[in-house]
Write a protein that holds these residues in place. Structure first.
Motif, short mmCIF file in Angstrom:
data_model
loop_
_atom_site.label_atom_id
_atom_site.label_comp_id
_atom_site.label_asym_id
_atom_site.label_seq_id
_atom_site.Cartn_x
_atom_site.Cartn_y
_atom_site.Cartn_z
N ARG A 7 0.85 -1.19 0.00
CA ARG A 7 0.00 0.00 0.00
C ARG A 7 0.89 1.24 0.00
O ARG A 7 2.07 1.17 0.29
CB ARG A 7 -0.91 0.01 1.22
N THR A 8 0.28 2.35 -0.33
CA THR A 8 1.00 3.62 -0.24
C THR A 8 0.51 4.35 1.00
O THR A 8 -0.55 4.05 1.55
CB THR A 8 0.75 4.49 -1.50
N ASP A 9 1.29 5.32 1.44
CA ASP A 9 0.89 6.11 2.60
C ASP A 9 -0.36 6.92 2.27
O ASP A 9 -0.62 7.25 1.11
CB ASP A 9 2.03 7.04 3.02
N SER A 10 -1.13 7.27 3.29
CA SER A 10 -2.42 7.94 3.10
C SER A 10 -2.29 9.30 2.42
O SER A 10 -3.23 9.76 1.78
CB SER A 10 -3.12 8.10 4.45
N ASN A 11 -1.13 9.94 2.50
CA ASN A 11 -0.92 11.27 1.91
C ASN A 11 -0.23 11.21 0.55
O ASN A 11 0.10 12.23 -0.02
CB ASN A 11 -0.11 12.13 2.88
N HIS A 12 -0.03 10.02 0.03
CA HIS A 12 0.72 9.81 -1.22
C HIS A 12 0.13 10.61 -2.39
O HIS A 12 0.85 11.39 -3.02
CB HIS A 12 0.70 8.31 -1.53
N ALA A 13 -1.14 10.44 -2.66
CA ALA A 13 -1.78 11.11 -3.81
C ALA A 13 -1.78 12.62 -3.63
O ALA A 13 -1.55 13.36 -4.60
CB ALA A 13 -3.21 10.60 -3.99
N GLU A 14 -2.02 13.09 -2.43
CA GLU A 14 -2.05 14.53 -2.17
C GLU A 14 -0.68 15.17 -2.38
O GLU A 14 -0.57 16.26 -2.96
CB GLU A 14 -2.52 14.77 -0.73
N ILE A 15 0.37 14.49 -1.99
CA ILE A 15 1.73 15.01 -2.19
C ILE A 15 2.08 15.03 -3.67
O ILE A 15 2.63 16.01 -4.17
CB ILE A 15 2.75 14.21 -1.35
N ILE A 16 1.74 13.98 -4.40
CA ILE A 16 1.99 13.96 -5.84
C ILE A 16 1.24 15.12 -6.51
O ILE A 16 1.81 15.84 -7.34
CB ILE A 16 1.56 12.61 -6.46
N LYS A 17 -0.02 15.30 -6.17
CA LYS A 17 -0.82 16.38 -6.75
C LYS A 17 -0.17 17.74 -6.47
O LYS A 17 -0.06 18.57 -7.37
CB LYS A 17 -2.23 16.33 -6.17
N THR A 18 0.26 17.96 -5.26
CA THR A 18 0.89 19.24 -4.89
C THR A 18 2.16 19.47 -5.69
O THR A 18 2.38 20.56 -6.23
CB THR A 18 1.20 19.26 -3.38
N LEU A 19 3.02 18.45 -5.77
CA LEU A 19 4.27 18.59 -6.52
C LEU A 19 3.99 18.93 -7.98
O LEU A 19 4.64 19.81 -8.56
CB LEU A 19 5.10 17.31 -6.40
N ARG A 20 3.03 18.26 -8.58
CA ARG A 20 2.70 18.53 -9.99
C ARG A 20 2.11 19.93 -10.17
O ARG A 20 2.44 20.62 -11.13
CB ARG A 20 1.75 17.46 -10.52
N GLN A 21 1.27 20.36 -9.23
CA GLN A 21 0.69 21.71 -9.32
C GLN A 21 1.77 22.78 -9.21
O GLN A 21 1.61 23.88 -9.74
CB GLN A 21 -0.35 21.91 -8.22
N LEU A 22 2.86 22.46 -8.53
CA LEU A 22 3.96 23.41 -8.36
C LEU A 22 5.01 23.28 -9.45
O LEU A 22 6.10 23.85 -9.34
CB LEU A 22 4.58 23.25 -6.97
N GLY A 23 4.70 22.53 -10.50
CA GLY A 23 5.55 22.50 -11.69
C GLY A 23 6.57 21.38 -11.76
O GLY A 23 7.46 21.41 -12.61
N CYS A 24 6.46 20.39 -10.92
CA CYS A 24 7.40 19.27 -10.93
C CYS A 24 6.93 18.15 -11.86
O CYS A 24 5.73 17.94 -12.02
CB CYS A 24 7.55 18.68 -9.53
N SER A 25 7.88 17.44 -12.40
CA SER A 25 7.60 16.15 -13.02
C SER A 25 7.66 15.13 -11.90
O SER A 25 8.55 15.19 -11.05
CB SER A 25 8.67 15.80 -14.06
#
Length: 96
Positions: A6-24
């Motif tokens: 499984r992934t950690d409960s905040n996994h998707a939220e952190i990915i979304k934030t990084l992408r919104q801030l311009g990261c690949s």
């Protein structure tokens, strides 16, 4: 080798934030051998990120072994969205 179940409960939220801030962002959470959860790139800089949902959470023995033997830059640990924002600021400042 075993795979993360499984992934950690905040996994998707952190990915979304990084992408919104311009990261690949490449989600590597299913890679075995203690490999970190994410490969993140911005401003021609790539870093490996391990996500933990709790500041008290410990690394697995496989993760510790990977980090001990990894000869690239250190693995960044992110516990929450604020940690993701701090990482992006660091990557932005790397080019200034």
């Amino acid at each position: 080798m075993s795979y993360a179940k499984r992934t950690d409960s905040n996994h998707a939220e952190i990915i979304k934030t990084l992408r919104q801030l311009g990261c690949s962002v490449f989600d590597s959470s299913k890679v075995a051998g203690g490999f970190p959860d994410l490969v993140v790139g911005k401003n021609q800089v790539t870093c490996l990120v391990e996500i933990k949902s709790d500041v008290k959470a410990k690394f697995t023995s496989a993760q510790e072994m990977f980090m001990m033997n990894w000869k690239g830059s250190a693995v960044v640990r992110i516990n929450d969205v604020n940690g993701a924002i701090r990482l992006v600021k660091m990557l932005d400042n790397h080019c200034n």
